[in-house]
Design a protein around this motif. Structure first.
Motif, PDB file in Angstrom:
ATOM      1  N   TRP A 112      36.337  25.121  35.624  1.00 38.93           N
ATOM      2  CA  TRP A 112      36.548  26.485  36.094  1.00 38.93           C
ATOM      3  C   TRP A 112      37.398  26.513  37.359  1.00 38.93           C
ATOM      4  CZ3 TRP A 112      36.855  30.963  34.219  1.00 38.93           C
ATOM      5  CH2 TRP A 112      36.724  32.109  34.993  1.00 38.93           C
ATOM      6  N   GLN A 116      40.897  28.628  37.720  1.00 38.40           N
ATOM      7  CA  GLN A 116      41.138  29.586  38.803  1.00 38.40           C
ATOM      8  C   GLN A 116      42.352  29.202  39.640  1.00 38.40           C
ATOM      9  OE1 GLN A 116      37.178  29.528  40.614  1.00 38.40           O
ATOM     10  NE2 GLN A 116      36.829  31.621  39.878  1.00 38.40           N
ATOM     11  N   GLU A 121      43.876  32.323  33.243  1.00 41.15           N
ATOM     12  CA  GLU A 121      43.418  33.517  32.530  1.00 41.15           C
ATOM     13  C   GLU A 121      44.582  34.402  32.112  1.00 41.15           C
ATOM     14  OE1 GLU A 121      40.579  37.441  33.347  1.00 41.15           O
ATOM     15  OE2 GLU A 121      40.640  35.776  34.769  1.00 41.15           O
ATOM     16  N   LYS A 148      34.779  33.790  30.516  1.00 42.29           N
ATOM     17  CA  LYS A 148      34.716  32.497  31.208  1.00 42.29           C
ATOM     18  C   LYS A 148      34.307  31.379  30.264  1.00 42.29           C
ATOM     19  CE  LYS A 148      32.274  30.108  34.951  1.00 42.29           C
ATOM     20  NZ  LYS A 148      31.301  30.235  36.057  1.00 42.29           N
TER      21      LYS A 148
END
Length: 736
Positions: A112, A116, A121, A148
């Protein structure tokens, strides 16, 4: 009877399964070449279509090597990377350490963090949340957790981390249709892993620093108080440091006291470290978001697995909640599984915290033991120093306070140095670069495999067809299955552009129109074998019947009648296929009157017999189609017609329906001298041939033999001379 051109002795028949001719296998492959080609083309086409349709992906690769600090950070030298290379190559890092590093690299927190940092995304090369399919089944605006989770799944699907065999290196690979993105993701994974490992280490160091600073102030105060008391006592009593009567014993006692003080400080440090780990774990036990900050909890394989399963269950609950209410059985089942997983996770966390507590209590007990021994030594020291008890006490207190303060100060500086130097516990050997070659699909490799595998599968399919269908292909098959004499084989007349009905007239009139052709010569051999079947004048009335429809009985009957007429006989060709008559169309003769008129007695033989283009050959067509053709062939009137035909002709050839389709053919064959069976190569099955032969034998009909029709000349002429392969592999017998 004619001799079988391919005789098989009883011994050969018995050893047929043990002695397999390699030529038969090669002929089978050539005979089934179309089926093999179809399978091969299908396999190649499927792989080619996959290579064309599938999205090309590039694989970026980076290689790192772990330092020994990854397993157990000990001292400032290790933190600064001062450990020699030979020390790392001696196996100091265990397999568990490598597995822990790999699990951390593959962890959801690192994943993750990479997503980020690179803002994946919004990157369509990584994940498209606005596609039609995604919008149809998911609503990420209302369920960010599902977004997510799906992005992490996509990331993990394309990520591959392995330890290189026989080395201490870890290879990190990532697949993406964008080569620059693949390289950026791999390099960012390394950066995120470095920051993650550093953050865990710094948290532990900072907690220890806080304790050291607090205790250092206390020790400084104690040291100042002890030194002031000692100095005041010396000034008051005018005492020097060496006034002890036994200076040597005093020095030894002081040395031992100093050593015990050092051990006490070290035991206190170990106790503090254990207490730090225990307090840290206990503090976040009720805060799931902080669990990853505890190294022991993060390194637990069981907790990691439970987290993964919990995330999958949450995703499943999110998907089910869109379809069903909270009281639906599936929702209840998912909730029950979630409750079980969380209970297991809490139980494992409690176990880890309990282990940390036990380790802390053990260090505490050790510290108490050292302190008790130190106190005992002090008491002994005081007891021995009878001449200067107060001085000795003050001197010991000052020395102990000075030693404790020095150790704490040194550990604090070392710990602060570790915090200041942000050095990772690994080194990058090969940094990821944008790849230039496609990793998936490997078109050339796949096509080569498709060509090879397709050919192998095609050959296997050919053998399966041969095994399942069990077609008759050569004279050996006829002799083995039916024990009938082999009258001859007729080559296939198939030519490019000539198929079906367009090929039938040419084959049926081959003897008359192409007397020098291979087919005409084949029928002359068949004629000789038929005439030699009887020692006197040969058979007079012969029924020609196919084992099944389409075997080529009509073509065989026409050509046998033609070669007999060329031999000088008066021949009548009778069309007994009353349901589907064909002979009149082959000879271009009207079908106004024929066999049906003879059977009903409406006309005589001279009225229905028609002259043909072949001298000596007359045709009796089927006539009008009766309502009961099968009953007419098996009626006694057929026998009377056969008697009349004998009076007018030397040879009578009856073209009868297929033996396997019409049982009345067997009855009508009883009125003749015998029958000739027509077998189509590669089409007629062994079971059907056996059934027809058994039927004729039960009906008491004499069989002159079998004709093998539509033989592929290329296959029948193929052979590997003098090569024979036995089942006693690998023994291969060469015959000279």
């Amino acid at each position: 009877m004619p001799e079988n051109p391919h005789p098989r002795t009883p011994r050969d028949a018995a050893n047929f399964e043990d002695n397999i001719n390699l030529n038969d296998y090669l002929r089978l492959i050539i005979r089934r070449r179309r089926q093999i080609a179809y399978v091969w083309i299908f396999c190649v086409a499927v792989v080619l279509l996959y290579c064309i349709v599938s999205t090309s992906k590039y694989e970026a690769v980076s290689v790192i090597i772990l330092d020994q600090d990854a397993a157990a950070p000990t001292g400032l030298a290790n933190v600064m990377g001062g450990m020699p290379l030979m020390a790392m190559m001696t196996g100091a890092i265990s397999n568990e350490d490598y597995q822990t590093a790999i699990e951390t690299l593959e962890s959801r927190s690192v994943t993750w963090s990479v997503i980020q940092r690179l803002k994946l995304e919004d990157n369509k090369d990584f994940f498209s949340k606005t596609s039609v399919l995604v919008r149809l089944f998911k609503n990420y605006d209302e369920d960010p957790a599902a977004l997510k989770n799906d992005m992490i799944k996509v990331f993990e699907k394309n990520l591959r981390i392995d330890r290189l065999k026989s080395s201490q290196c870890i290879k990190i690979c990532y697949l993406s249709k964008n080569p620059e993105l693949a390289a950026a993701i791999v390099n960012t994974i390394i950066e995120a892993y470095r920051d993650h490992a550093y953050a865990m280490k710094i948290d532990s160091i900072r907690y220890s620093n806080d304790w050291l600073k607090a205790n250092l102030e206390q020790e400084r105060t104690k040291l100042a108080t002890a030194e002031q008391a000692l100095l005041a006592y010396q000034e008051k009593n005018n005492i020097l440091l060496d006034l002890s009567k036994d200076a040597e014993n005093t020095n030894m006692a002081m040395k031992k006291l100093s050593e015990l003080s050092v051990l006490g400080v070290m035991a206190g440090g170990e106790r503090v470290e254990a207490e730090t780990r225990y307090r840290q774990a206990a503090a976040v036990a009720d805060r799931p978001e902080k669990l990853d900050s505890v190294p022991e909890i993060q390194e637990s394989a069981l907790i990691t697995g439970i987290k993964t399963m919990e995330a999958e269950l949450l995703q499943r609950r999110s998907e089910l909640s869109k379809k069903y209410g909270p009281l639906h059985p599936q929702m209840k089942a998912v909730e029950a599984e979630l409750k079980t997983m969380r209970a297991k996770k809490e139980q494992e966390i409690k176990r880890v915290i309990s282990a940390l507590e036990n380790a802390y209590l053990a260090k505490l007990a050790k510290e108490k033991t050292v302190q008790d021994e130190l106190d005992a030594l002090k008491a002994e020291f005081f007891r021995q120093g009878k001449n200067a008890p107060e001085f000795t006490r003050l001197y010991v207190d000052a020395a102990a306070a000075r030693a404790t303060y020095g150790i704490l100060l040194r550990q604090l500086k070392e710990s602060e140095s570790k915090e200041e130097f942000k050095v990772p516990n690994f080194r990058v050997i090969d940094k990821a670069e944008p790849p230039t070659e496609v990793a998936i699909p490997k078109s050339l490799k796949y096509m080569v495999l498709a060509i090879i595998v397709g050919l192998v599968v095609g050959i296997i399919w050919a053998f399966i067809l041969e095994r399942v269908v069990g077609a008759v292909n050569d004279p050996d098959d006829i002799a083995q299955v039916s024990q009938l004499p082999f009258l001859g084989s007729v080559p296939d007349m198939a030519k490019p552009g000539r198929t079906g009905a367009g090929r039938a007239p040419a084959a049926a009139m081959a003897v008359a129109r192409s007397p020098r052709s291979s087919m005409a010569e084949a029928y002359r051999r068949i004629r000789a074998n038929i005439l030699l079947s009887r020692s006197d004048t040969g058979p007079g009335i012969i029924m020609v019947s196919g084992v099944h429809a389409g075997a080529g009985a009509t073509t065989a009957a026409c050509n046998i009648a033609a070669v007999l007429a060329q031999y000088g006989c008066r021949v009548a060709l009778v069309d007994a296929n009353l349901q589907q008559p064909q002979l009149h169309s082959l000879f271009n003769i009207r079908n106004d009157a024929g066999l049906t008129d003879l059977l009903v007695g409406a006309r005589g033989i001279t009225d229905v017999a028609s002259e043909t283009d072949i001298p000596g050959l007359q045709l009796i067509s089927a006539g009008s189609v009766p309502p009961n053709p099968s009953e007419m062939l098996s009626s006694p009137k057929m026998k009377a017609v056969v008697v009349q035909l004998r009076q007018h002709f030397d040879k009578i050839i009856i073209d009868a329906p297929a033996s396997s389709d019409f049982a009345d053919t067997l009855v009508a064959a009883g009125y003749t001298d015998g029958a000739v069976l027509v077998v189509r190569s590669g089409v007629t099955t062994r079971n059907s041939l056996t059934g027809v032969v058994d039927g004729f034998q039960k009906a008491g009909v004499h069989l002159y033999g079998a004709v093998l029709n539509a033989v592929d000349i290329n296959v029948s002429n193929f052979s590997l001379k003098n090569l024979r392969l036995t089942r006693r592999f690998p023994f291969i017998t060469w015959t000279v």
